[in-house]
Design an enzyme around this catalytic site. Structure first.
Site, PDB file in Angstrom:
ATOM      1  N   SER A 213      53.027  89.968  45.693  1.00 36.80           N
ATOM      2  CA  SER A 213      52.875  89.045  44.568  1.00 36.80           C
ATOM      3  C   SER A 213      54.157  88.275  44.284  1.00 36.80           C
ATOM      4  CB  SER A 213      52.451  89.813  43.304  1.00 36.80           C
ATOM      5  OG  SER A 213      53.387  90.828  43.030  1.00 36.80           O
TER       6      SER A 213
ATOM      7  N   HIS B 170      47.375  87.229  48.687  1.00 35.30           N
ATOM      8  CA  HIS B 170      47.631  87.847  47.389  1.00 35.30           C
ATOM      9  C   HIS B 170      46.328  87.968  46.610  1.00 35.30           C
ATOM     10  CE1 HIS B 170      49.503  87.551  43.132  1.00 35.30           C
ATOM     11  NE2 HIS B 170      49.305  88.813  43.472  1.00 35.30           N
TER      12      HIS B 170
ATOM     13  N   GLU C 202      45.275  84.126  46.618  1.00 35.13           N
ATOM     14  CA  GLU C 202      46.304  83.139  46.971  1.00 35.13           C
ATOM     15  C   GLU C 202      46.642  83.351  48.444  1.00 35.13           C
ATOM     16  OE1 GLU C 202      49.209  82.009  43.272  1.00 35.13           O
ATOM     17  OE2 GLU C 202      49.452  84.009  44.088  1.00 35.13           O
TER      18      GLU C 202
ATOM     19  N   ASN D  54      51.569  83.793  39.464  1.00 40.41           N
ATOM     20  CA  ASN D  54      52.598  84.622  38.820  1.00 40.41           C
ATOM     21  C   ASN D  54      53.820  83.818  38.408  1.00 40.41           C
ATOM     22  OD1 ASN D  54      51.072  86.901  38.864  1.00 40.41           O
ATOM     23  ND2 ASN D  54      51.977  87.762  40.692  1.00 40.41           N
TER      24      ASN D  54
END
Length: 282
Positions: free
Chosen positions: A119, A140, A152, A190
């Site tokens: 991440s 991800h 992702e 994130n």
């Protein structure tokens, strides 16, 4: 490339979630962890998750049995040789990931794709420690994997178009909606989410509002399903802090400095749900 078997390294929350998503979609899984207890716990978690889907009448008992039959648990990396893609889902630690990836890279046939479910760690950096940088990519997944639609897909500087296409196709086979992201700290979600959580800690530390009111404000005002502080407890305050530290180091921009309150709570061992107390008590 036709992917019939997916290898997964790590039977924890992310690993077993990815295993479930694959198995339910008709793909065979080899899930490897360091101990038999960890592997069995991962498989038991999948079984429990499938039981909840049966209760909701989303799947049948036969579907559950078929999905579990597709998951092979193992403590031996050699069993990953059956896979066309291996997804590393170990703890978010660069040195640990490098050690695992080097070990697995040496075992796998040259055409096998290697992916990391990181991440925050650079895909370009991870790819560089392997002999297949063009066949290395980030996948991800989001927690809980069986429920969350997003993957992702992170392209390192070296990732080939063929690798990207194969992983995008696999993500869609799992019923996911992938987005493609260039390699950069935190990728997309994130990069936006964790600094927002960090800012919520600053607001809390400054005494501008209570934790409950901060979370209620973001839920009601921004239509978020969960407030940022409750989400931090779910993610783990230590994970949030580690991610902010990565951003501060990689970008060299003071806007990514972790909130002192977040650091204090991690130092106190109040990491969120997993320790029974974070911002809230559980």
């Amino acid at each position: 490339m036709t992917i019939s078997t997916v290898g997964i390294i790590g039977a924890g929350t992310m690993g077993n979630g990815i295993a479930q998503a694959c198995a339910v979609s008709g793909i065979n899984v080899v899930m490897v962890d360091i101990s038999d207890a960890a592997v069995q716990k991962g498989i038991a978690t999948v079984a429990g998750s499938l039981d909840r889907l049966i209760k909701k009448e989303k799947i049948s008992e036969a579907d559950k049995a078929a999905a579990l039959a597709r998951i092979k648990g193992s403590t031996n990396y050699d069993d990953l040789k059956a896979a066309q893609i291996v997804i590393e889902a170990a703890t978010e630690n660069f040195d640990l990931k490098v050690k695992i990836l080097k070990q697995v890279d040496a075992l796998l046939a040259p055409e096998v794709i290697l992916a990391s479910n990181t991440s925050s760690i650079s895909i370009t950096k991870l790819a560089a420690v392997t002999s297949r940088a063009d066949r290395f990519i980030g996948m991800h997944f989001f927690n809980p994997v069986p429920m969350m639609a997003l993957v992702e897909i992170i392209r390192g500087l070296q990732t080939s178009d063929d690798t990207h296409a194969a992983v995008k196709t696999l993500s869609e086979r799992l019923g996911k909606s992938p987005i493609t992201v260039k390699n950069a700290p935190g990728f997309v979600v994130n990069r936006i989410l964790v600094p927002m959580i960090n800012e919520a800690f600053f607001v809390l530390a400054e005494g501008s509002a209570t934790a409950e009111d901060i979370d209620a404000g973001m839920k009601l005002g921004c239509n978020q399903p969960i407030g940022p502080l409750a989400l931090a407890d779910m993610i783990g305050l230590d994970v949030c802090l580690a991610v902010m530290d990565v951003y501060l180091e990689e970008f060299g921009d003071s806007k990514y400095r972790p909130c002192p309150l977040l650091k204090e709570m991690v130092a106190a061992g109040r990491l969120g749900r997993k320790t029974g107390q974070g911002v809230y008590k559980y």
